[in-house]
Design a protein around this motif. Structure first.
Motif, mmCIF file in Angstrom:
data_model
loop_
_atom_site.group_PDB
_atom_site.id
_atom_site.type_symbol
_atom_site.label_atom_id
_atom_site.label_comp_id
_atom_site.label_asym_id
_atom_site.label_seq_id
_atom_site.Cartn_x
_atom_site.Cartn_y
_atom_site.Cartn_z
ATOM 1 N N CYS A 1 65.980 -3.523 -7.514
ATOM 2 C CA CYS A 1 66.628 -4.326 -8.563
ATOM 3 C C CYS A 1 66.145 -3.883 -9.935
ATOM 4 N N ALA A 2 66.976 -4.166 -10.931
ATOM 5 C CA ALA A 2 66.551 -4.109 -12.332
ATOM 6 C C ALA A 2 66.182 -5.523 -12.697
ATOM 7 N N SER A 3 65.248 -5.703 -13.624
ATOM 8 C CA SER A 3 64.871 -7.081 -13.917
ATOM 9 C C SER A 3 64.194 -7.253 -15.257
ATOM 10 N N THR A 4 64.434 -8.427 -15.848
ATOM 11 C CA THR A 4 63.648 -8.839 -17.003
ATOM 12 C C THR A 4 62.391 -9.587 -16.516
ATOM 13 N N GLY A 5 62.164 -9.624 -15.217
ATOM 14 C CA GLY A 5 60.907 -10.153 -14.681
ATOM 15 C C GLY A 5 61.035 -11.077 -13.498
ATOM 16 N N ASN A 6 61.885 -12.075 -13.600
ATOM 17 C CA ASN A 6 61.945 -13.056 -12.507
ATOM 18 C C ASN A 6 62.609 -12.521 -11.251
ATOM 19 N N ILE B 1 73.148 -24.541 -19.305
ATOM 20 C CA ILE B 1 72.441 -23.482 -18.569
ATOM 21 C C ILE B 1 72.245 -22.249 -19.444
ATOM 22 N N PRO B 2 71.066 -21.623 -19.372
ATOM 23 C CA PRO B 2 70.874 -20.366 -20.107
ATOM 24 C C PRO B 2 71.737 -19.268 -19.488
ATOM 25 N N VAL B 3 72.173 -18.332 -20.307
ATOM 26 C CA VAL B 3 72.982 -17.218 -19.810
ATOM 27 C C VAL B 3 72.336 -15.896 -20.215
ATOM 28 N N GLY B 4 72.094 -15.056 -19.209
ATOM 29 C CA GLY B 4 71.563 -13.714 -19.462
ATOM 30 C C GLY B 4 72.548 -12.702 -18.905
ATOM 31 N N ASN B 5 72.363 -12.409 -17.606
ATOM 32 C CA ASN B 5 73.294 -11.504 -16.937
ATOM 33 C C ASN B 5 74.504 -12.264 -16.399
ATOM 34 N N ALA B 6 74.451 -13.579 -16.542
ATOM 35 C CA ALA B 6 75.570 -14.495 -16.239
ATOM 36 C C ALA B 6 75.818 -14.746 -14.751
ATOM 37 N N GLY B 7 74.871 -14.375 -13.912
ATOM 38 C CA GLY B 7 75.010 -14.668 -12.477
ATOM 39 C C GLY B 7 74.851 -16.147 -12.180
ATOM 40 N N ASN B 8 73.921 -16.789 -12.851
ATOM 41 C CA ASN B 8 73.610 -18.173 -12.476
ATOM 42 C C ASN B 8 74.724 -19.139 -12.859
ATOM 43 N N ILE B 9 75.323 -18.953 -14.026
ATOM 44 C CA ILE B 9 76.419 -19.848 -14.409
ATOM 45 C C ILE B 9 77.592 -19.656 -13.433
ATOM 46 N N PRO C 1 60.503 -19.784 -22.088
ATOM 47 C CA PRO C 1 61.396 -19.849 -23.246
ATOM 48 C C PRO C 1 62.884 -19.724 -22.904
ATOM 49 N N ALA C 2 63.265 -18.760 -22.083
ATOM 50 C CA ALA C 2 64.696 -18.582 -21.776
ATOM 51 C C ALA C 2 65.293 -19.858 -21.203
ATOM 52 N N SER C 3 64.535 -20.546 -20.380
ATOM 53 C CA SER C 3 65.016 -21.788 -19.767
ATOM 54 C C SER C 3 65.392 -22.802 -20.827
ATOM 55 N N LEU D 1 66.471 -25.712 -15.989
ATOM 56 C CA LEU D 1 65.247 -25.043 -16.449
ATOM 57 C C LEU D 1 64.925 -23.979 -15.416
ATOM 58 N N THR D 2 65.320 -22.770 -15.760
ATOM 59 C CA THR D 2 65.398 -21.690 -14.782
ATOM 60 C C THR D 2 64.040 -21.142 -14.314
ATOM 61 N N GLY D 3 63.015 -21.210 -15.182
ATOM 62 C CA GLY D 3 61.734 -20.598 -14.811
ATOM 63 C C GLY D 3 60.537 -21.395 -15.318
ATOM 64 N N ASN D 4 59.439 -21.252 -14.624
ATOM 65 C CA ASN D 4 58.199 -21.972 -14.927
ATOM 66 C C ASN D 4 57.552 -21.479 -16.231
#
Ligand code: F0G
Length: 354
Positions: A82-87, A184-192, A287-289, A315-318
């Motif tokens: 995977c590629a990732s910003t971390g999580n 909801i936060p949006v990054g790569n837009a998978g979660n929304i 922060p992203a959350s 709140l997507t991440g701890n």
């Protein structure tokens, strides 16, 4: 109370689980829906947060990863990438370890939060940093997974979306129906994309209703809002530092079909929400959350979100994922005192207790 057995078991009727699917689990899911008592009163809406930081690796990615890795294993794959910003990398590394698969994670150099990097290395992933951003890393792994016998576990893998949609089920079960608004936060837009699918499926089966989907990008990475690819996205919320979201179209569809919107919030608004949530409500999210909380505040002020609405902020991440941003964002530092009770008491009386 019966024991929670993880998502594949609990939601198998909604998931692509068959008799050959390994019932992989780290007991993910079943995360708390916490009411925000103070901010609800102050802002005139009924706010709940879906605290995804309570998942085994500390983010919502576990929901999608358990499904994607189980299917990879079922299909006989020996490696995941995977590629990732971390999580995503933390979740892939954990579930990869659990399933006995080789795990390769590709991250943008110097731009991932410390806790996430610690997780990937501890779970034994092969961590590759590229001198580029998330979007560049995703391009590379997408190409490699086409020619090599390695399963791609980014959210372009449809099993990721399947697993992640279960969060919408839990929200409906906890409230008895869908909220008026899902922020909801949006990054790569998978979660929304995943939440919207989940709400629609649950509504069809159980008549739980549909929320307005309100997604929030960071201003410096607001490709969808600005309707253009951002070549060099920048934001303090490194998890959503993404300039060309893979599920762009699906995010727009979710917001349009639900009568919601995709909007952006500034880094200042994100950091303000981040501190407010922790210091007023005792809820620490990365922060992203907090883009979801910042977005809620912005749209209450603009009138887009009506007073009296029931709102769930994801709140997507701890918060512990990113200790550096926490330390850097508050001006109050620990007070150093001599190892002496009298000095200690005199400090308390002169300060906090007075
Ligand atoms: N919040 C957090 C904490 C995230 O880690 C991510 C995405 C998002 C929100 C946005 O979710 O991409 O589905 O719109 N993180 C990915 C990663 C990109 O690599 O961990 P999205």
């Amino acid at each position: 109370m019966s024991r929670w057995n993880g998502l594949l078991h609990e939601y198998k009727e909604f998931l692509p689980v068959n008799e050959k699917t390994p019932m992989l689990s780290l007991q993910e899911g079943n995360t708390p829906l916490v009411p925000l008592e103070h901010l609800s009163k102050e802002w005139g809406v009924e706010i709940y947060v879906k605290y995804e930081g309570a998942n085994p690796t500390g983010s919502f990615k576990d929901r999608g990863m358990v499904m994607a890795v189980a299917k990879a294993k079922e299909e006989g794959s020996k490696a995941i990438i995977c590629a990732s910003t971390g999580n995503t990398s933390a979740a892939a590394a954990a579930y990869g370890a659990r399933a006995g698969l080789r795990c390769i994670v590709v991250i943008p150099e110097g731009k991932i939060a410390l806790g996430k990097l610690a997780q990937a290395v501890m779970y034994g992933a092969e961590v590759l940093e590229i001198q580029g951003n998330f979007d560049n890393a995703l391009d590379i792994v997408r190409e490699i997974s086409k020619t090599e016998p390695i399963t791609l576990v980014n959210s372009v893998n449809p099993y990721r979306i399947e697993g992640q949609k279960t969060a919408a089920f839990e929200v409906c079960d906890a409230l008895g129906k869908a909220p008026d608004v899902l922020a909801i936060p949006v990054g790569n837009a998978g979660n929304i994309t995943a939440y919207w699918k989940g709400f629609k499926e649950y509504n069809e089966k159980k008549g739980t209703g549909l929320p307005q989907m309100r997604g929030f990008e960071a201003e410096g990475a607001a490709a969808i809002v600005k309707n253009e690819i951002i070549q060099e996205p920048e934001t303090v919320a490194t998890a959503i530092r993404i300039g060309n979201p893979a599920s762009w179209k699906q995010a727009v569809a979710a917001s349009e079909e639900s009568n919601g919107a995709i909007d952006f919030v500034t880094d200042e608004e994100i950091l303000e929400a981040y501190q407010l949530l922790a210091s007023r409500e005792g809820v620490f999210a990365e922060p992203a959350s907090c883009a979801s909380i910042a977005g809620l505040k912005k749209q209450i002020e603009s009138g887009e979100i009506k007073k009296g609405s029931t709102v769930v902020c994801v709140l997507t991440g701890n918060g512990l994922k990113d200790p550096n941003t926490a330390i850097d964002s508050v001006s109050v530092k620990p007070v150093v005192l001599p190892n002496d009770q009298a000095a200690f008491l005199s400090h308390l009386k002169g300060g906090v207790m007075s």
